[in-house]
Design an enzyme around this catalytic site. Structure first.
Site, PDB file in Angstrom:
ATOM      1  CG  ASP A 278      34.396  37.082  43.994  1.00 42.68           C
ATOM      2  OD1 ASP A 278      34.751  35.909  44.228  1.00 42.68           O
ATOM      3  OD2 ASP A 278      33.196  37.422  43.884  1.00 42.68           O
ATOM      4  CG  ASP A 279      36.454  41.761  42.040  1.00 42.91           C
ATOM      5  OD1 ASP A 279      35.700  40.963  41.434  1.00 42.91           O
ATOM      6  OD2 ASP A 279      36.037  42.772  42.632  1.00 42.91           O
ATOM      7  CG  HIS A 328      34.302  37.567  39.112  1.00 35.54           C
ATOM      8  ND1 HIS A 328      32.980  37.417  39.467  1.00 35.54           N
ATOM      9  CD2 HIS A 328      34.720  38.711  39.733  1.00 35.54           C
ATOM     10  CE1 HIS A 328      32.616  38.429  40.261  1.00 35.54           C
ATOM     11  NE2 HIS A 328      33.655  39.238  40.433  1.00 35.54           N
ATOM     12  CG  HIS A 332      33.746  43.027  37.828  1.00 35.58           C
ATOM     13  ND1 HIS A 332      32.808  43.779  38.501  1.00 35.58           N
ATOM     14  CD2 HIS A 332      34.084  42.029  38.681  1.00 35.58           C
ATOM     15  CE1 HIS A 332      32.619  43.277  39.716  1.00 35.58           C
ATOM     16  NE2 HIS A 332      33.375  42.201  39.841  1.00 35.58           N
ATOM     17  CG  HIS A 423      36.370  41.456  46.745  1.00 34.81           C
ATOM     18  ND1 HIS A 423      35.370  41.509  47.693  1.00 34.81           N
ATOM     19  CD2 HIS A 423      35.753  41.398  45.540  1.00 34.81           C
ATOM     20  CE1 HIS A 423      34.194  41.502  47.081  1.00 34.81           C
ATOM     21  NE2 HIS A 423      34.393  41.432  45.766  1.00 34.81           N
TER      22      HIS A 423
HETATM   23 ZN    ZN Z   1      33.616  41.023  41.534  1.00 41.66          ZN
END
Ligand code: ZN
Length: 457
Positions: A278-279, A328, A332, A423
């Site tokens: 993620d991210d 995603h 955020h 991440h």
């Molecule tokens: Zn995230």
């Protein structure tokens, strides 16, 4: 086109000298020496006994092509001359024997604008020894006018073996459908450019053969032709495009013209898990992709929309290498707190950003930031063709920036059907993933995407 080396011959021999040759050969057989200088020199008209060295050279027939490119032709001639010199050196200490003979013939495999490849076939005949037959494939870059080794074809900093190996995997899967998982295949194959022999380029493909010891489930050498377009990331740009021309390319056992479709090789009876990142995409994401690619594994990258335009290349790599790109959100936020228009922007802008950089690729998985959803958010996502993709193993890698601990957590939590959250923006997480990916594959896990896991579990 065709040239034959006859040493010391400055002129073509006349009919009369041809007759002299016949006589000379006869004399040679009888006496062991002969007066043949006029035949070979053609000009001085005198008669001189040749040294044994010269007699031996006389016996060789070395053919080679000329291409009309000065330096390239010099390279080819140098190779041809060297064969004769080496042969003569190998016999010069023995007494003269007319059965000693070198024959080098050639086939023009490909002559394009950019490269030419010649196959030389060498027969070495030595008195009282079996004939030795050998082949040499010589490729010349006609623009650079230099000979090309296999490694010259590939970009210096890429893992060409893995890329080529990935393309070969499906062919071996067809030959031995039950005997090999991708992990076993890679353990056996370990294909490197130096394991490929006679590597050359025809009009549209990279050609090579691989010896049985570098192949799984094989009892002999295998020949391959892999379309250049499939190797665009690993071939140097000047060799990645087609180069039509003439030539007589030999038949090939495996012609690989398309990439295997992602997911084709999942075995539902073997354990599998999904690594999710993620991210990103961030500056470290390519390292995760490299690690996945090395073992033909896949992951899912839940990307933040506003980071996508600056990382177009890495998004395209994800798609091309069979990983999944998920949504995603754009920036955020926690989705349940957003007014409907903001929610639509967060989701829709991210979908469009990904589509724009990846030829219309449309994510079907959405990971809500913080895992936060409510009924309204879930209903909206479903209306947009997006599934809510949560996880069942949280490594808390954002909290503990410790690669060894993260590696232990990944390996400790690994089990069939698990979805592991990481991440790809933390160096410690990327390092842990780089270690865990091959180790999970070695333990028999198929590393699949979220969508693949959903289909099979
Ligand atoms: Zn995230």
């Amino acid at each position: 086109m065709k040239r034959v080396i006859v040493y010391h011959a400055k002129k073509h021999p006349s009919i009369a000298t041809m007759l002299l040759v016949a006589g000379a050969v006869l004399l040679l057989a009888i006496c062991g020496y002969v007066l043949v200088r006029p035949i070979l020199g053609g000009q001085d008209g005198g008669t001189l006994a040749l040294s044994p060295h010269e007699l031996m050279v006389r016996n060789n027939v070395v053919s080679y092509p000329t291409l009309g490119k000065e330096k390239a032709d010099a390279l080819i001639k140098e190779y041809a001359s060297k064969q004769s010199d080496t042969f003569v050196d190998s016999i010069k200490n023995g007494s003269y024997d007319p059965r000693n003979k070198l024959i080098v013939e050639y086939t023009l495999l490909h002559r394009g604008q950019r490269t030419t490849t010649v196959l030389f076939t060498k027969q070495e005949r030595r008195a009282n020894q079996p004939t030795m037959l050998s082949h040499h494939t010589m490729s010349v870059d006609l623009e650079a006018q230099k000979e090309m080794a296999a490694t010259d074809l590939f970009k210096p900093d890429v893992d060409a073996g893995s890329s080529v190996g990935m393309l070969l995997y499906d062919y071996f899967k067809q030959e031995a459908p039950d005997s090999l998982t991708p992990a076993q295949f890679f353990a056996l194959l370990q294909l490197k450019p130096e394991h490929m022999h006679g590597v050359w380029l025809d009009s549209s493909a990279l050609r090579f053969t691989v010896n049985p010891q570098n192949l799984p489930a094989s009892d002999g050498q295998r020949s391959f032709a892999v379309n250049r377009s499939l190797l665009a990331d690993v071939l140097k740009p000047e060799y990645a495009t087609d180069d039509p021309g003439e030539g007589k390319p030999p038949a090939v056992e495996y012609a690989i013209t398309a990439k295997p479709r992602p997911g084709d090789t999942i075995d539902p009876n073997q354990k599998m898990l999904a690594l999710t990142f993620d991210d990103g995409p961030g500056s470290l994401t390519a390292r995760v992709l490299d690690a996945l690619k090395r073992v033909r594994a896949h992951g899912t990258f839940f990307v933040i929309g506003q980071q996508v335009p600056g990382k177009a290349d890495v998004i395209r790599r994800m798609v091309n290498e069979g990983s999944e790109v998920g949504n995603h959100s754009w920036s955020h936020p926690s989705l349940p707190s957003l007014p409907p228009e903001r929610l639509q922007q967060e989701i829709g802008d991210t979908q469009r950003a990904i589509q724009n950089v990846a030829d219309g690729y449309t994510p079907t998985q959405m990971r809500p930031p913080y895992g936060a959803v409510n009924e309204a958010v879930t209903a909206y996502l479903h209306s947009q063709g997006l599934k809510v993709a949560l996880w069942n193993v949280d490594t808390e890698d954002w909290r503990y920036r410790d690669a060894a601990l993260m590696y232990d957590r990944i390996m400790g939590a690994a089990a069939d059907g698990r979805v592991i959250l990481l991440h790809d923006i933390h160096p410690t997480s990327v390092e842990a993933a780089e270690r865990a990916i091959p180790d999970l594959v070695a333990q028999g896990y198929q590393l699949v995407t979220m969508s693949q896991l959903e289909r099979h579990r």
